[in-house]
Design an enzyme around this catalytic site. Sequence first.
Site, PDB file in Angstrom:
ATOM      1  N   GLU A  83      11.204  24.768  49.785  1.00  0.00           N
ATOM      2  CA  GLU A  83      12.158  24.523  48.694  1.00  0.00           C
ATOM      3  C   GLU A  83      11.402  24.013  47.466  1.00  0.00           C
ATOM      4  OE1 GLU A  83      15.147  21.689  49.845  1.00  0.00           O
ATOM      5  OE2 GLU A  83      16.242  21.895  47.964  1.00  0.00           O
ATOM      6  N   SER A 115      25.243  22.598  49.766  1.00  0.00           N
ATOM      7  CA  SER A 115      25.521  23.587  48.716  1.00  0.00           C
ATOM      8  C   SER A 115      26.010  24.894  49.332  1.00  0.00           C
ATOM      9  CB  SER A 115      24.248  23.857  47.906  1.00  0.00           C
ATOM     10  OG  SER A 115      23.777  22.666  47.327  1.00  0.00           O
ATOM     11  N   SER A 131      14.822  12.569  46.618  1.00  0.00           N
ATOM     12  CA  SER A 131      14.943  11.919  45.300  1.00  0.00           C
ATOM     13  C   SER A 131      13.581  11.546  44.716  1.00  0.00           C
ATOM     14  CB  SER A 131      15.815  10.655  45.422  1.00  0.00           C
ATOM     15  OG  SER A 131      15.062   9.642  46.037  1.00  0.00           O
ATOM     16  N   SER A 160      21.546  16.791  54.872  1.00  0.00           N
ATOM     17  CA  SER A 160      21.993  15.449  54.493  1.00  0.00           C
ATOM     18  C   SER A 160      23.306  15.076  55.186  1.00  0.00           C
ATOM     19  CB  SER A 160      22.232  15.369  52.984  1.00  0.00           C
ATOM     20  OG  SER A 160      21.103  15.802  52.287  1.00  0.00           O
ATOM     21  N   GLN A 180      22.299  24.811  53.860  1.00  0.00           N
ATOM     22  CA  GLN A 180      21.299  23.944  54.486  1.00  0.00           C
ATOM     23  C   GLN A 180      21.984  22.624  54.859  1.00  0.00           C
ATOM     24  OE1 GLN A 180      18.539  22.668  51.555  1.00  0.00           O
ATOM     25  NE2 GLN A 180      17.115  21.723  52.973  1.00  0.00           N
ATOM     26  N   GLY A 181      22.288  22.449  56.146  1.00  0.00           N
ATOM     27  CA  GLY A 181      23.017  21.258  56.596  1.00  0.00           C
ATOM     28  C   GLY A 181      22.058  20.178  57.051  1.00  0.00           C
TER      29      GLY A 181
HETATM   30  C1  LIG Z   1      23.121  19.305  43.412  1.00  0.00           C
HETATM   31  C2  LIG Z   1      22.741  18.859  44.806  1.00  0.00           C
HETATM   32  C3  LIG Z   1      22.686  19.793  45.827  1.00  0.00           C
HETATM   33  C4  LIG Z   1      22.364  19.378  47.115  1.00  0.00           C
HETATM   34  N1  LIG Z   1      22.351  20.337  48.112  1.00  0.00           N
HETATM   35  C5  LIG Z   1      22.070  19.951  49.381  1.00  0.00           C
HETATM   36  C6  LIG Z   1      22.117  20.917  50.435  1.00  0.00           C
HETATM   37  O1  LIG Z   1      22.388  22.102  50.220  1.00  0.00           O
HETATM   38  N2  LIG Z   1      21.872  20.492  51.693  1.00  0.00           N
HETATM   39  C7  LIG Z   1      21.567  19.176  51.990  1.00  0.00           C
HETATM   40  O2  LIG Z   1      21.322  18.867  53.141  1.00  0.00           O
HETATM   41  N3  LIG Z   1      21.548  18.226  51.007  1.00  0.00           N
HETATM   42  C8  LIG Z   1      21.783  18.597  49.717  1.00  0.00           C
HETATM   43  N4  LIG Z   1      21.766  17.650  48.710  1.00  0.00           N
HETATM   44  C9  LIG Z   1      21.581  16.240  49.076  1.00  0.00           C
HETATM   45  C10 LIG Z   1      20.250  15.640  48.685  1.00  0.00           C
HETATM   46  O3  LIG Z   1      19.202  16.142  49.477  1.00  0.00           O
HETATM   47  C11 LIG Z   1      20.417  14.127  48.823  1.00  0.00           C
HETATM   48  O4  LIG Z   1      21.359  13.727  47.846  1.00  0.00           O
HETATM   49  C12 LIG Z   1      19.132  13.372  48.619  1.00  0.00           C
HETATM   50  O5  LIG Z   1      18.244  13.596  49.704  1.00  0.00           O
HETATM   51  C13 LIG Z   1      19.371  11.851  48.456  1.00  0.00           C
HETATM   52  O6  LIG Z   1      20.106  11.370  49.525  1.00  0.00           O
HETATM   53  P1  LIG Z   1      21.451  10.509  49.299  1.00  0.00           P
HETATM   54  O7  LIG Z   1      22.321  11.269  48.337  1.00  0.00           O
HETATM   55  O8  LIG Z   1      22.010  10.188  50.634  1.00  0.00           O
HETATM   56  O9  LIG Z   1      20.996   9.210  48.554  1.00  0.00           O
HETATM   57  P2  LIG Z   1      20.451   7.879  49.229  1.00  0.00           P
HETATM   58  O10 LIG Z   1      19.412   8.220  50.238  1.00  0.00           O
HETATM   59  O11 LIG Z   1      21.602   7.048  49.661  1.00  0.00           O
HETATM   60  O12 LIG Z   1      19.732   7.191  47.997  1.00  0.00           O
HETATM   61  C14 LIG Z   1      20.457   6.553  46.942  1.00  0.00           C
HETATM   62  C15 LIG Z   1      19.445   6.019  45.935  1.00  0.00           C
HETATM   63  O13 LIG Z   1      18.582   5.063  46.563  1.00  0.00           O
HETATM   64  C16 LIG Z   1      17.222   5.454  46.427  1.00  0.00           C
HETATM   65  N5  LIG Z   1      16.490   5.149  47.677  1.00  0.00           N
HETATM   66  C17 LIG Z   1      16.904   5.398  48.946  1.00  0.00           C
HETATM   67  N6  LIG Z   1      15.957   4.998  49.832  1.00  0.00           N
HETATM   68  C18 LIG Z   1      14.928   4.510  49.097  1.00  0.00           C
HETATM   69  C19 LIG Z   1      13.644   3.962  49.427  1.00  0.00           C
HETATM   70  N7  LIG Z   1      13.232   3.864  50.693  1.00  0.00           N
HETATM   71  N8  LIG Z   1      12.843   3.580  48.410  1.00  0.00           N
HETATM   72  C20 LIG Z   1      13.232   3.685  47.104  1.00  0.00           C
HETATM   73  N9  LIG Z   1      14.451   4.189  46.731  1.00  0.00           N
HETATM   74  C21 LIG Z   1      15.266   4.605  47.705  1.00  0.00           C
HETATM   75  C22 LIG Z   1      17.249   6.964  46.224  1.00  0.00           C
HETATM   76  O14 LIG Z   1      16.110   7.418  45.526  1.00  0.00           O
HETATM   77  C23 LIG Z   1      18.515   7.132  45.391  1.00  0.00           C
HETATM   78  O15 LIG Z   1      18.247   6.862  44.031  1.00  0.00           O
HETATM   79  C24 LIG Z   1      22.086  18.017  47.398  1.00  0.00           C
HETATM   80  C25 LIG Z   1      22.130  17.079  46.370  1.00  0.00           C
HETATM   81  C26 LIG Z   1      22.459  17.488  45.076  1.00  0.00           C
HETATM   82  C27 LIG Z   1      22.504  16.457  44.009  1.00  0.00           C
END
Ligand SMILES: Cc1cc2nc3c(=O)[nH]c(=O)nc-3n(C[C@H](O)[C@H](O)[C@H](O)COP(=O)(O)OP(=O)(O)OC[C@H]3O[C@@H](n4cnc5c(N)ncnc54)[C@H](O)[C@@H]3O)c2cc1C
Length: 381
Positions: free
Chosen positions: A238, A155, A363, A123, A120-121
């Site tokens: 999901e 993933s 998140s 992020s 799933q592409g």
């Molecule tokens: C084990 C694992 C598997 C994953 N697999 C996939 C996958 O297969 N495909 C895919 O596309 N993605 C995948 N992801 C990515 C996941 O969807 C993202 O990590 C998630 O959406 C958070 O985005 P980010 O990591 O860019 O964090 P950010 O968006 O940068 O956020 C960082 C922190 O800031 C907080 N934050 C950000 N904006 C706000 C706001 N407006 N208000 C309050 N708090 C905020 C967040 O809650 C978080 O704590 C995976 C992640 C993990 C951990």
Amino acid sequence: MTVESLEDFRTRARSWLSDAEPPEVPLDLDERFAVLRRWQQTLFEAGWVGLAWSPEAGGGGLTHAHQLVFVEELVRARAPQPVGLIGLEVVGPSIDRYGTDWQRRELLPRMLSGEDIWCQGFSEPGAGSDLASLRTRAVADGDDYLVSGQKIWTSWAHEAQWCALLVRTDPSVRKQAGISYLLVDMTSPGITARPIRQMTGDREFCEVFFDEVRVPRRNLLGAENEGWAIATHTLGSERGAATLRRRVELDVALEDAIDELRGSRTPSDRVLAAIGRAHVAMRVLDAQTRQTTARLLADTGPTPLDSVDKLVLNHVEQTVFAEIAGLLGPLRAVPGSRPAGLRADRWAHEHLYSRAASIYGGSAQIQRTIVAQRLLGLPRG
Ligand SMILES: Cc1cc2nc3c(=O)[nH]c(=O)nc-3n(C[C@H](O)[C@H](O)[C@H](O)COP(=O)(O)OP(=O)(O)OC[C@H]3O[C@@H](n4cnc5c(N)ncnc54)[C@H](O)[C@@H]3O)c2cc1C
């Protein structure tokens, strides 16, 4: 045609699983992937994968209720899940719902059998919580799109044959309005997947680079620039399916931990209190998932209530595994009682992986904001 009763179906599933000899799950990720892929093939050949999907898509034409019964029996038999869960639980339902006949016929049967693994592409480095800001671009070029950009945390991208990819096709409009949903063959020239190591030690997700990758227009899911609504459907699937599966997995994990403790010694008050906390957390999850089940069976589609499920599940999952790991983690192993393979490392692995539950699929902070705004109608901050 009459649909098999849930009771008969459960008996049949239980009986098949008791003869099936499910595999031991290896600790090594590559071996684990291969074993679970073979297991998916075995389940598929016996007719247990995609139970609620349409027969044209290679599915069983049964109901979501049958699917839930099978998941429950599978987990209670201590059998592992098939490897292609991103296809089966996340991406597949959106292709089944929005796909063309060609997409459903060509792509879904191989997704069910595990011959094709999907990733799933969604992020990107600058677009996780704020997914609509994604910048990976797709430019029309004859019968194709040319895709360039970067995804992250994808993933299983290094094992996948296909990717459900969100791309920007119109940068000139409101950000949600310019996004399209492409189904991309991961063997296309110009794609590089680099695995990233997680704190469990597994290299399960990747950063993925797209350099002028040619994707045929017939691989567009839904209409051009209308991918955002389908992405919402994918994220909803999901949350719903995974919540219900995870509830049974957590229940069984807690039962197993209690069995392990029973065999060990007279428990201290600290141990009893930890198990009590985990048990109460599980009962909260049971109550919450009764509503999830009702919504899934009624096929309501995504709703802000999915965010409540996800928050309750995150909290319970992290509570249960933190309590169990504190009692039975590697430093507190009961001598002579350790099983083999991944199960030997089970509590530490589950505890570490549970930390990701409040990040993936959106998140916890973002889910809380969705609850406040969309469920309770509060204004945006
Ligand atoms: C084990 C694992 C598997 C994953 N697999 C996939 C996958 O297969 N495909 C895919 O596309 N993605 C995948 N992801 C990515 C996941 O969807 C993202 O990590 C998630 O959406 C958070 O985005 P980010 O990591 O860019 O964090 P950010 O968006 O940068 O956020 C960082 C922190 O800031 C907080 N934050 C950000 N904006 C706000 C706001 N407006 N208000 C309050 N708090 C905020 C967040 O809650 C978080 O704590 C995976 C992640 C993990 C951990």
